[in-house]
Design a protein around this motif. Structure first.
Motif, PDB file in Angstrom:
ATOM      1  N   THR A 251       0.833  -1.208   0.000  1.00 15.56           N
ATOM      2  CA  THR A 251       0.000   0.000   0.000  1.00 15.56           C
ATOM      3  C   THR A 251       0.866   1.256   0.000  1.00 15.56           C
ATOM      4  N   GLU A 252       1.889   1.264   0.825  1.00 15.26           N
ATOM      5  CA  GLU A 252       2.770   2.430   0.899  1.00 15.26           C
ATOM      6  C   GLU A 252       3.488   2.662  -0.424  1.00 15.26           C
ATOM      7  N   TRP A 253       3.919   1.581  -1.085  1.00 15.65           N
ATOM      8  CA  TRP A 253       4.568   1.739  -2.400  1.00 15.65           C
ATOM      9  C   TRP A 253       3.579   2.288  -3.422  1.00 15.65           C
ATOM     10  N   MET A 254       2.336   1.836  -3.357  1.00 16.87           N
ATOM     11  CA  MET A 254       1.336   2.263  -4.332  1.00 16.87           C
ATOM     12  C   MET A 254       1.025   3.747  -4.237  1.00 16.87           C
ATOM     13  N   ILE A 255       0.853   4.244  -3.006  1.00 20.86           N
ATOM     14  CA  ILE A 255       0.424   5.631  -2.850  1.00 20.86           C
ATOM     15  C   ILE A 255       1.580   6.588  -2.619  1.00 20.86           C
ATOM     16  N   GLY A 256       2.792   6.038  -2.385  1.00 22.36           N
ATOM     17  CA  GLY A 256       3.979   6.880  -2.300  1.00 22.36           C
ATOM     18  C   GLY A 256       4.145   7.601  -0.985  1.00 22.36           C
ATOM     19  N   ARG A 257       3.479   7.088   0.047  1.00 21.58           N
ATOM     20  CA  ARG A 257       3.659   7.693   1.357  1.00 21.58           C
ATOM     21  C   ARG A 257       3.298   6.662   2.423  1.00 21.58           C
ATOM     22  N   SER A 258       3.757   6.892   3.635  1.00 23.72           N
ATOM     23  CA  SER A 258       3.468   5.979   4.729  1.00 23.72           C
ATOM     24  C   SER A 258       2.055   6.196   5.238  1.00 23.72           C
ATOM     25  N   LEU A 259       1.441   5.095   5.687  1.00 22.09           N
ATOM     26  CA  LEU A 259       0.135   5.201   6.316  1.00 22.09           C
ATOM     27  C   LEU A 259       0.337   5.404   7.803  1.00 22.09           C
ATOM     28  N   ALA A 260       0.001   6.586   8.263  1.00 22.18           N
ATOM     29  CA  ALA A 260       0.173   6.880   9.689  1.00 22.18           C
ATOM     30  C   ALA A 260      -0.812   6.072  10.504  1.00 22.18           C
ATOM     31  N   LYS A 261      -0.507   5.898  11.765  1.00 21.04           N
ATOM     32  CA  LYS A 261      -1.339   5.091  12.646  1.00 21.04           C
ATOM     33  C   LYS A 261      -2.772   5.596  12.672  1.00 21.04           C
ATOM     34  N   GLY A 262      -2.927   6.893  12.757  1.00 18.94           N
ATOM     35  CA  GLY A 262      -4.259   7.472  12.831  1.00 18.94           C
ATOM     36  C   GLY A 262      -5.079   7.229  11.583  1.00 18.94           C
ATOM     37  N   GLN A 263      -4.403   7.143  10.424  1.00 14.71           N
ATOM     38  CA  GLN A 263      -5.116   6.902   9.184  1.00 14.71           C
ATOM     39  C   GLN A 263      -5.664   5.488   9.151  1.00 14.71           C
ATOM     40  N   GLU A 264      -4.952   4.548   9.764  1.00 14.32           N
ATOM     41  CA  GLU A 264      -5.403   3.165   9.746  1.00 14.32           C
ATOM     42  C   GLU A 264      -6.521   2.936  10.757  1.00 14.32           C
ATOM     43  N   GLY A 459      -5.697   4.424  -2.998  1.00 11.04           N
ATOM     44  CA  GLY A 459      -5.709   5.874  -2.838  1.00 11.04           C
ATOM     45  C   GLY A 459      -7.127   6.418  -2.800  1.00 11.04           C
ATOM     46  N   ALA A 460      -7.985   5.929  -3.712  1.00  9.37           N
ATOM     47  CA  ALA A 460      -9.389   6.350  -3.732  1.00  9.37           C
ATOM     48  C   ALA A 460     -10.105   5.873  -2.471  1.00  9.37           C
ATOM     49  N   LYS A 462      -8.880   5.555   0.566  1.00  9.47           N
ATOM     50  CA  LYS A 462      -8.551   6.459   1.674  1.00  9.47           C
ATOM     51  C   LYS A 462      -9.334   7.764   1.545  1.00  9.47           C
ATOM     52  N   LEU A 463      -9.418   8.291   0.331  1.00  9.03           N
ATOM     53  CA  LEU A 463     -10.104   9.560   0.126  1.00  9.03           C
ATOM     54  C   LEU A 463     -11.592   9.430   0.443  1.00  9.03           C
ATOM     55  N   VAL A 464     -12.221   8.330  -0.005  1.00 11.10           N
ATOM     56  CA  VAL A 464     -13.649   8.114   0.245  1.00 11.10           C
ATOM     57  C   VAL A 464     -13.917   7.976   1.743  1.00 11.10           C
ATOM     58  N   LEU A 465     -13.102   7.178   2.423  1.00 11.42           N
ATOM     59  CA  LEU A 465     -13.299   6.980   3.863  1.00 11.42           C
ATOM     60  C   LEU A 465     -13.040   8.264   4.646  1.00 11.42           C
ATOM     61  N   ASP A 466     -12.013   9.000   4.253  1.00 13.25           N
ATOM     62  CA  ASP A 466     -11.732  10.292   4.908  1.00 13.25           C
ATOM     63  C   ASP A 466     -12.887  11.269   4.705  1.00 13.25           C
ATOM     64  N   ALA A 467     -13.496  11.240   3.494  1.00 13.54           N
ATOM     65  CA  ALA A 467     -14.622  12.136   3.214  1.00 13.54           C
ATOM     66  C   ALA A 467     -15.815  11.804   4.105  1.00 13.54           C
ATOM     67  N   LEU A 468     -16.047  10.522   4.357  1.00 11.83           N
ATOM     68  CA  LEU A 468     -17.137  10.124   5.247  1.00 11.83           C
ATOM     69  C   LEU A 468     -16.893  10.622   6.669  1.00 11.83           C
ATOM     70  N   LYS A 469     -15.665  10.437   7.143  1.00 15.21           N
ATOM     71  CA  LYS A 469     -15.330  10.880   8.502  1.00 15.21           C
ATOM     72  C   LYS A 469     -15.457  12.401   8.625  1.00 15.21           C
ATOM     73  N   GLU A 470     -15.041  13.129   7.602  1.00  9.79           N
ATOM     74  CA  GLU A 470     -15.119  14.588   7.629  1.00  9.79           C
ATOM     75  C   GLU A 470     -16.574  15.057   7.601  1.00  9.79           C
ATOM     76  N   TYR A 471     -17.420  14.389   6.800  1.00 11.29           N
ATOM     77  CA  TYR A 471     -18.844  14.757   6.752  1.00 11.29           C
ATOM     78  C   TYR A 471     -19.487  14.536   8.122  1.00 11.29           C
ATOM     79  N   ASN A 472     -19.142  13.425   8.750  1.00 10.71           N
ATOM     80  CA  ASN A 472     -19.649  13.119  10.085  1.00 10.71           C
ATOM     81  C   ASN A 472     -19.194  14.176  11.092  1.00 10.71           C
ATOM     82  N   ARG A 473     -17.916  14.557  11.031  1.00 13.78           N
ATOM     83  CA  ARG A 473     -17.351  15.521  11.973  1.00 13.78           C
ATOM     84  C   ARG A 473     -17.946  16.921  11.765  1.00 13.78           C
ATOM     85  N   ALA A 474     -18.071  17.320  10.493  1.00 14.01           N
ATOM     86  CA  ALA A 474     -18.487  18.692  10.184  1.00 14.01           C
ATOM     87  C   ALA A 474     -19.978  18.921  10.380  1.00 14.01           C
ATOM     88  N   THR A 475     -20.808  17.893  10.141  1.00 10.24           N
ATOM     89  CA  THR A 475     -22.263  18.087  10.166  1.00 10.24           C
ATOM     90  C   THR A 475     -22.945  17.421  11.346  1.00 10.24           C
TER      91      THR A 475
END
Length: 531
Positions: A251-264, A459-460, A462-475
């Protein structure tokens, strides 16, 4: 060198000024399974088009570098050239004739013929199809695949898994097949069906057939492939034996960055006690899903995960709540009884579902991105409508529709040519982002999302899951996420409900031991069974 079936040296490809592949060097041994991974746009599809001789490659100036297959340098100009050399490819979308039997599809355009008395007088054109011989050939191909399947079954009456097996059997029936390219073959399969296919792939490799296996399910790569090749932005980032790596590292090779603990693991801080949605004795008549008697409380502002084995009922719950399939029992939303079997009433009440079937239910494929995003809000909430004379005159506010789409294209990083592009032309991951944009535009108080990352790259995801968490947090909206991916549920949810045999087997904290989740999935009763 004599054991090398396919060798690629210095392979490069441009579309106009855009370099999509750069200096690719790889090989595949006879009887070897190579896992090919990368985000959408990494170059996987272009590489396969070159190997399979798709006309678009020659039509756009060909490619640089060399391809050697079975000891001979090749430059296929059409798939027929590739098929003739011994390369078969099974695409994501099925190319079967629904009204034909499996056997007829497997030997299509290579039918067995037999003579008759009319041939004596009128020549070979009077030969007739030898159904018995065709069935025998199809059965042999299915046996080579190592699955149990009736070749007399019509394609339109088959489960999805058998359609996939029919596609592969068709390629195997070509007597000269030496290399199989499988593009996301498990994306539409349940976990059990996928395991059957993986076993079949191992059987084929043992028979000496080489396989290029393209998938976003990295655990399957680890389980079945001998080596994994990682592409990113048209460059081969890594080639390594699977036993020497892990899904996390890939996964890290695919997206070009490390997955931080909080992201997992996500941030799971919800502690609300106000019941937003309550299901009592819910049953849903949904084909392939077993929803018998679900009792569940969903708290306001939480993200609730719903998981379980395939066919046990997890997907049926949201479909029942939205009235898409015949439903019984009781549903209470915000303290009031919700009318059953009425999708319009559910939408009007502030509920919204991003369906697991994004092509069949979630999107209007012929329409533009901007129209897909705006359509539900326009129909249900009358958004994007301009009015004059106290509402006597109304018209569609096209500029607002376009502006809204551009906002979500940017926020969700939808890869497209613009908001007016047809949704049907987008990749699966980008189609899913459009589904999410449509949901966010509706601004639901309770959002249900089924299989949000099925068939899309990491990569998609992570973006989709992050968007769900942000919608939950913001609204503060309540969100129900239904998924076959347990780790995905644990990463975003405040609680995870496991469904078994059409009921809630138990509800766990996402930090609980994986063994407890596994026990609930196979029917070991949990401490909390009714929410």
């Amino acid at each position: 060198m004599e054991n090398i079936l396919l060798k690629i040296e210095g392979l490069s490809k441009k579309f106009g000024e855009n370099t999509v592949l750069k200096d690719i060097n790889m090989d595949i041994k006879k009887g070897e399974i190579i896992g090919l991974v990368g985000e959408n746009g990494a170059g996987k599809s272009t590489l396969m088009k070159i190997i399979f001789g798709m006309p678009v490659i020659a039509e756009t100036g060909g490619y640089g570098g060399n391809v050697t297959f079975d000891g001979k340098e090749v430059n296929f100009k059409s798939p027929f050239d590739a098929l003739g050399a011994g390369i078969g490819m099974v695409h994501q979308e099925f190319s079967l004739i629904p009204g034909f039997k499996a056997s007829e599809n497997i030997v299509l355009n290579r039918e067995s013929l037999k003579g008759n008395v009319f041939e004596i007088f009128f020549g070979e054109r009077m030969k007739e199809i030898d159904g018995a011989q065709m069935k025998k050939r199809a059965a042999a191909a299915i046996e080579t695949l190592g699955v149990e399947m009736d070749s007399d079954t019509l394609i339109k009456e088959m489960p999805v898994a058998h359609k996939q097996f029919t596609e592969i059997a068709r390629e195997l029936e070509r007597s000269n097949t030496k290399l199989l390219v499988l593009d996301e073959p498990t994306a539409v399969l349940t976990e059990e069906e996928a395991e059957v296919l993986l076993r079949s792939m191992r059987n084929l490799a043992e028979r000496g057939i080489s396989i290029i296996f393209i998938t976003h399910r990295l655990n399957e790569i680890i389980d079945v492939a001998d080596r994994v090749v990682v592409l990113r932005d048209g460059v081969m980032i890594k080639e390594i034996e699977t036993e020497k790596t892990s899904a996390h590292e890939i996964t890290e090779w695919m997206i070009g960055r490390s997955l931080a603990k909080g992201q997992e693991e996500g941030e799971k801080n919800h502690s609300g006690t106000e019941v937003d949605l309550e299901l009592k004795n819910l049953w849903v008549d949904m084909p392939g899903e077993l929803v018998k008697d679900v009792n569940l409380k969903v708290y306001k502002g939480e993200i609730l995960g719903i998981g379980g084995m395939a066919g046990q009922g997890k997907l049926g719950i949201a479909n029942g709540i939205m009235g898409i399939h015949k439903t019984g029992g009781e549903i209470y939303y915000k303290g009031e009884k919700l009318e059953l079997n009425s999708t319009y009433k559910s939408l009007e009440s502030g509920l919204f579902l991003v369906s697991e079937d994004r092509k069949g239910v979630g999107l209007l494929l012929e329409m533009s991105i901007e129209d897909n995003i705006a359509y539900p809000a326009m129909e249900i909430k009358r958004d994007f409508i301009k009015r004059k004379l106290g509402g006597l005159v109304e018209w569609v506010d096209k500029s607002s529709i376009e502006e809204n789409a551009k906002k979500y294209i940017e926020e969700l990083e939808v890869r497209c040519m613009g908001s007016k592009q047809s949704v049907g032309e987008l990749s699966g991951g980008n189609q899913q982002k459009v589904c999410m944009a449509k949901a966010f535009t509706m601004k639901p108080d309770l959002l249900m999302v089924s299989e949000p990352t099925r068939g899309i790259d990491v990569g998609a995801k992570k973006l989709v899951l992050d968007a769900l968490k942000e919608y939950n947090r913001a609204t503060g909206a309540t969100i129900i996420v239904t998924s076959s991916e347990l780790e995905e549920l644990r990463s975003v949810s405040d609680r995870v409900a496991i469904i078994n045999e059409g009921r809630v087997a138990g509800i766990l904290s996402p930090t609980e031991d994986l063994v407890k989740f596994g026990e609930l999935m196979v029917g070991v009763k949990g401490e909390e069974s009714n929410g």
